[in-house]
Write an enzyme that holds these catalytic residues in place. Sequence first.
Site, PDB file in Angstrom:
ATOM      1  N   ASP A   7       0.862  -1.166   0.000  1.00  0.00           N
ATOM      2  CA  ASP A   7       0.000   0.000   0.000  1.00  0.00           C
ATOM      3  C   ASP A   7       0.909   1.229   0.000  1.00  0.00           C
ATOM      4  O   ASP A   7       2.067   1.165   0.423  1.00  0.00           O
ATOM      5  CB  ASP A   7      -0.896  -0.027   1.238  1.00  0.00           C
ATOM      6  N   ASP A   9      -0.188   5.007   0.747  1.00  0.00           N
ATOM      7  CA  ASP A   9      -0.430   6.087   1.705  1.00  0.00           C
ATOM      8  C   ASP A   9      -0.462   5.582   3.137  1.00  0.00           C
ATOM      9  O   ASP A   9      -1.129   4.583   3.455  1.00  0.00           O
ATOM     10  CB  ASP A   9      -1.751   6.787   1.371  1.00  0.00           C
TER      11      ASP A   9
END
Length: 239
Positions: A7, A9
Site C-alpha cells: 500500500d 499512503d
Amino acid sequence: MTLALFDLDNTLLANDSDYLWGEYLCNRKIVDPVDYDRQNKHFYQQYERGEMDIDEFLRFALEPLRQHSPSELLTLRDDYLASLLPAQVAPGTAALLQQHHERGDTLVIITATNRFISAPIARYLGVNHLIATLPSLTDGNFDGGYRSPPCYQQDKLTNLNLWLATYGLNRNGSYAYSDSHNDLPLLEWADHPVAVDPDPQLRAVAEERNWPVISLRQGQFTAPLSTANPMDKTPPNTP
C-alpha cells in the site's frame, strides 16, 4: 517470482498523498479553499472509519483534473511532489524496498490513489509496478471519471487478479504491507501479511492473528522474510 505488495499512503509514505494533494490545491486556490477542504476532511474521516463511498469520493477528487489542461496539471503535480516526497517518505521505506529488491522479488505498489498522483511516486521510490485507480480520458483530457472498478478495499483484489493474469504470476509466497483495515482483503489474500504503522482496527486484527507489525515511520523495516532462495530475475516493467 515472489510478489511483494505495498500500500502507498500511510504505509510507504508517512501521510496520505491524495489528501495532501487536496490540501495543496486549496493552498494554491486552485479549488475553493473552504468548501474543498471541508469535503476533503469529510472523506478522509469516512476512510478512517471504513465507511467511504469510493464512487462519491472519486467524483470529488477527480473533478479538479477535469477542470485543467494536462500541461497545467503536470506543472501543478511537479510542484506538489517536489514539496511532498522528501518529507513524506517513511524513514524505513527505502531499506524495506531494497530488502525485497535484493531477494529478486516483484515489487508492486497497489493503491486507491489515482494513477495521476501515484505513478510519479512509484517511480521516485524505484518500484516498477503500480496498480492504482485509473482516471479516464476523453480526447487526451481527464474527464472526471475513472475506469471501474476503483482499486479500493475488496476491489484491490479484483485489480490485482487482472494484473496477475496479465503477467502470469500467482500468490505463492506473496507479501502484503499495509497500514489500514480497509486493506484487510489484500492482507488476508497474501501468504505473508504485514501491518505497517497500523490503524487501531488493523492493529487489533494483526495482534489477534499474530501478523507481524512493523513501523517504517520509526525506521523499522525488517520483516520476517521467507528463507526460500529468491529467483534471480528482473521483473518486467509495467506500462
